[in-house]
Write a protein that holds these residues in place. Sequence first.
Motif, PDB file in Angstrom:
ATOM      1  N   ARG A   1      56.892  14.690  47.552  1.00 16.63           N
ATOM      2  CA  ARG A   1      57.031  16.031  47.015  1.00 16.63           C
ATOM      3  C   ARG A   1      57.052  17.061  48.148  1.00 16.63           C
ATOM      4  N   ALA A   2      56.252  16.844  49.189  1.00 14.37           N
ATOM      5  CA  ALA A   2      56.244  17.777  50.316  1.00 14.37           C
ATOM      6  C   ALA A   2      57.626  17.850  50.961  1.00 14.37           C
ATOM      7  N   PHE A   3      58.280  16.698  51.111  1.00 13.82           N
ATOM      8  CA  PHE A   3      59.619  16.695  51.702  1.00 13.82           C
ATOM      9  C   PHE A   3      60.629  17.395  50.792  1.00 13.82           C
ATOM     10  N   LEU A   4      60.570  17.125  49.497  1.00  9.96           N
ATOM     11  CA  LEU A   4      61.494  17.777  48.579  1.00  9.96           C
ATOM     12  C   LEU A   4      61.282  19.289  48.578  1.00  9.96           C
ATOM     13  N   ARG A   5      60.025  19.700  48.662  1.00  2.75           N
ATOM     14  CA  ARG A   5      59.706  21.132  48.744  1.00  2.75           C
ATOM     15  C   ARG A   5      60.230  21.710  50.058  1.00  2.75           C
ATOM     16  N   LEU A   6      60.107  20.943  51.141  1.00  2.00           N
ATOM     17  CA  LEU A   6      60.604  21.385  52.437  1.00  2.00           C
ATOM     18  C   LEU A   6      62.125  21.518  52.415  1.00  2.00           C
ATOM     19  N   ASN A   7      62.808  20.587  51.736  1.00  2.00           N
ATOM     20  CA  ASN A   7      64.272  20.637  51.644  1.00  2.00           C
ATOM     21  C   ASN A   7      64.758  21.936  51.020  1.00  2.00           C
ATOM     22  N   ASN A   8      63.930  22.545  50.173  1.00  2.00           N
ATOM     23  CA  ASN A   8      64.316  23.763  49.454  1.00  2.00           C
ATOM     24  C   ASN A   8      63.592  25.004  49.965  1.00  2.00           C
ATOM     25  N   ALA A   9      62.871  24.900  51.080  1.00  2.00           N
ATOM     26  CA  ALA A   9      62.054  26.019  51.561  1.00  2.00           C
ATOM     27  C   ALA A   9      62.911  27.237  51.868  1.00  2.00           C
ATOM     28  N   ALA A  10      62.358  28.421  51.583  1.00  2.00           N
ATOM     29  CA  ALA A  10      63.081  29.676  51.781  1.00  2.00           C
ATOM     30  C   ALA A  10      62.733  30.352  53.095  1.00  2.00           C
ATOM     31  N   SER A  11      61.637  29.948  53.740  1.00  2.00           N
ATOM     32  CA  SER A  11      61.185  30.604  54.964  1.00  2.00           C
ATOM     33  C   SER A  11      60.229  29.689  55.691  1.00  2.00           C
ATOM     34  N   VAL A  12      59.847  30.074  56.913  1.00  2.00           N
ATOM     35  CA  VAL A  12      58.864  29.309  57.671  1.00  2.00           C
ATOM     36  C   VAL A  12      57.550  29.225  56.905  1.00  2.00           C
ATOM     37  N   ASP A  13      57.124  30.330  56.300  1.00  2.00           N
ATOM     38  CA  ASP A  13      55.855  30.297  55.575  1.00  2.00           C
ATOM     39  C   ASP A  13      55.952  29.432  54.329  1.00  2.00           C
TER      40      ASP A  13
ATOM     41  N   ASP B   1      51.139  23.536  48.520  1.00  2.00           N
ATOM     42  CA  ASP B   1      51.286  24.828  47.866  1.00  2.00           C
ATOM     43  C   ASP B   1      50.614  24.795  46.490  1.00  2.00           C
ATOM     44  N   PRO B   2      50.445  25.955  45.864  1.00  2.00           N
ATOM     45  CA  PRO B   2      49.670  26.008  44.615  1.00  2.00           C
ATOM     46  C   PRO B   2      50.343  25.259  43.462  1.00  2.00           C
ATOM     47  N   LYS B   3      49.509  24.650  42.631  1.00  2.00           N
ATOM     48  CA  LYS B   3      49.975  24.035  41.390  1.00  2.00           C
ATOM     49  C   LYS B   3      49.970  25.080  40.262  1.00  2.00           C
ATOM     50  N   PRO B   4      50.754  24.844  39.239  1.00  2.00           N
ATOM     51  CA  PRO B   4      50.746  25.785  38.105  1.00  2.00           C
ATOM     52  C   PRO B   4      49.375  25.936  37.456  1.00  2.00           C
ATOM     53  N   ASP B   5      48.533  24.877  37.522  1.00  2.00           N
ATOM     54  CA  ASP B   5      47.229  24.944  36.871  1.00  2.00           C
ATOM     55  C   ASP B   5      46.176  25.641  37.718  1.00  2.00           C
ATOM     56  N   GLY B   6      46.586  26.193  38.856  1.00  3.90           N
ATOM     57  CA  GLY B   6      45.631  26.899  39.711  1.00  3.90           C
ATOM     58  C   GLY B   6      45.097  26.068  40.856  1.00  3.90           C
ATOM     59  N   GLY B   7      45.330  24.747  40.827  1.00  2.00           N
ATOM     60  CA  GLY B   7      44.933  23.904  41.953  1.00  2.00           C
ATOM     61  C   GLY B   7      45.987  23.945  43.040  1.00  2.00           C
ATOM     62  N   SER B   8      46.003  22.930  43.886  1.00  2.00           N
ATOM     63  CA  SER B   8      47.035  22.882  44.930  1.00  2.00           C
ATOM     64  C   SER B   8      47.443  21.435  45.169  1.00  2.00           C
ATOM     65  N   TYR B   9      48.693  21.259  45.574  1.00  2.00           N
ATOM     66  CA  TYR B   9      49.169  19.944  45.949  1.00  2.00           C
ATOM     67  C   TYR B   9      48.577  19.557  47.296  1.00  2.00           C
ATOM     68  N   THR B  10      48.559  18.262  47.575  1.00  4.42           N
ATOM     69  CA  THR B  10      47.962  17.796  48.831  1.00  4.42           C
ATOM     70  C   THR B  10      48.900  17.962  50.010  1.00  4.42           C
ATOM     71  N   GLY B  11      50.172  18.267  49.758  1.00  5.69           N
ATOM     72  CA  GLY B  11      51.110  18.477  50.855  1.00  5.69           C
ATOM     73  C   GLY B  11      51.461  17.184  51.561  1.00  5.69           C
ATOM     74  N   TYR B  12      51.856  17.325  52.840  1.00  5.89           N
ATOM     75  CA  TYR B  12      52.218  16.139  53.619  1.00  5.89           C
ATOM     76  C   TYR B  12      50.921  15.517  54.121  1.00  5.89           C
ATOM     77  N   TYR B  13      50.547  14.380  53.565  1.00  2.96           N
ATOM     78  CA  TYR B  13      49.190  13.862  53.656  1.00  2.96           C
ATOM     79  C   TYR B  13      49.049  12.695  54.620  1.00  2.96           C
ATOM     80  N   THR B  14      50.027  11.778  54.580  1.00  8.03           N
ATOM     81  CA  THR B  14      49.818  10.493  55.241  1.00  8.03           C
ATOM     82  C   THR B  14      50.522  10.356  56.582  1.00  8.03           C
TER      83      THR B  14
END
Length: 690
Positions: free
Chosen positions: A227-239, A248-261
């Motif tokens: 998911r981190a890579f797919l999100r990176l493929n569509n990123a709009a900016s460095v931030d 980045d934040p999850k819809p439920d208020g939590g956050s994804y683990t990002g690029y983990y391994t």
Amino acid sequence: LWMQAKSPIESFTLAGSGAPNAPPSLVASPSTLESLRAAGGAIDAATRKLEALGQLRELMGKPVGSNNWVVDKDHTDIGQAFVVNDPHLSLNYPANFHLSHLIGSEDSLNVQGAIFPGVPATLIGRGSHVGWGVTVVGYDVTDLYVEKLVFQGQNPVGIEFKGNTVPFIPVPQTYKFRTAEGLATATDTPPVLVSPPHGPIIALDAQGGTAISARWTGQEVLTDDLRAFLRLNNAASVDDARLALEGDPKPDGGSYTGYYTGAQNFVVADDQGAIGYVPHACVPQRPWAVSMAVYPYPVVPLDGRGSFEWASGPNGELLCVPNDKLPKAIGSTKGYLATANADPLGVSADNDPYANTGGVPYLSLEWDDQGYRIARIQEVLDERMATAGKVTLEEMKALQSDHVVIVARPFFRYLSNEPQAGQIPQGSNAAAAMDILSDWATGSFDCPTGLAPGALDPVSAANDPDPTRSTNSKACLLFHTFLRRVIETTFADEEAVVGAARSPGNEVRALLTLLSGQVPNPNNVFCRDVGTNGAPLNNKTCLTQVVDALGFAYAQLKNAYGDETNWRWGRVHTASFPFIVPGYPLIDPGFRPGPYPRPGGAWTVDVGNPSGRSSSQLSFAYGSGGNVRWLAAMGGAVENTFMQLPGVESGGPYPFGRQTMLTDWVLNQYFNWAHNATDVTTVRSETFSP
């Protein structure tokens, strides 16, 4: 000296960047030496497995690192941020990577770059707004544990952990494969045993009552890398790219683990001209890793009975080093950010992986690049920024193709300075070799093939008529012949005594440490030869070893090739591209193109580390390098994306006698890969049929 954190050449990603490096507990009792000795059988068994794996990696072309860097818009001649990357893996045919360009008709997806066939995300490349490059960061995300076995009768059934018996989890390994009759299934017997607190058992010594298990962050359940890579493929900016990698934040208020391994040095650049460095991954919190006096970690396996566990949360989840303690930079006052598998922060500079300033937890003992490639990259970029203030795309191509051997510099300084220089006998082979190295120093230790430009055959190619390139090629061959000899004669005897495999990286680092005088060495430990039962055989000094190896190399080359004008690096420094399954029988020659002459050498930016061989051999072939070389200018009227790939995309036998992407790769020639339809100037179609 052998297992040290400090690199012989120090150059750190975030030094002088003007960006925050990393913002500036319970100690367990050590496992005793006796318990480690008791685990000797299991440790030996694990060592044999790891050495077998190492031999397989050597056969496939041991990976030797990667390079990447980004330059912000204010420091490029066209006002666009640059991103540059060349990941180093084994050189195979077909190539490991496949070039891919995906365009979404109903969204802004426009991502191109390199993928592993079958993986949906682009791993290296650029999207509509952000480009990124990756190298391995080298965090320590694995631990080995010495497990104390618990038996039921004669059979080990579990381990002792925190005073209790914890049963093994048996995991059957099932494989499907094709036969003449159709699909078949086979199951390994016995199954893999898993230690629940740590991971799979990789070696077991029932007689000694111990086993070795391996814990790795990739075995945890939190990983969200795809998911981190797919999100990176569509990123709009460095931030936006930073959020994708950090979580980045999850819809439920939590956050994804990002690029983990994966533990990668991500450098990112966007079409607004900004740059960033986000080497995010889960680095386990190790509360006990505060002092080598506590435990000689990570030199030896940990006691698995419960005193050396990774930190965990209230629900048993693994606790990672917090984001604000990991290296990171958004922007840089020096105008660029570069990585090459080296220490990003400088936490290794004091040779203590634990006692770091700024509250940085333990990240790693040592880093794959010991400072050579990152130092050269930063040296070139710093020099260009100081003289012109800006860099060009052509200069980025030249840096990616750079083959200056900076590891030769400390050896040359040592031999040139008194009193060492006065110990080289006049008129000797060593003195003749020093004359060649002195000329090479004038040529900045460059390492060309010495063959005619465009040469693709190391045997039939004519010599390069250019006198400077010829001189540098001769010296490069001499230096690598010397380097192979000096580390062999200095360290092979000690390695044989303790039963250790050769380790050229450790050998060079240790020798440079000795020659620099950083470690007092009055008895010339390592440099003197070892005799029976480990006793000193003679009183050779480090200077003796260096001068003898220099003379040996000169005589060896003179005997093999005659006149110095015949000494050409490209005749023996070659790259081949074997079928991706090593040792597979009866492979058509079309699936193993090469050998091709190549410039570069030991730890050059355009890497070409020769495989470790005996100093009696004069073959310097290598088997791993830049699996993709690419660079892009982000934004602007024309989106420039330049690529190289060591292969062809058809998957069929190699078409010898034609210019292909592979021959372009050998010659460091790029093609411009259009990012937008409006950038296309030429169209060529090919049809493939059975």
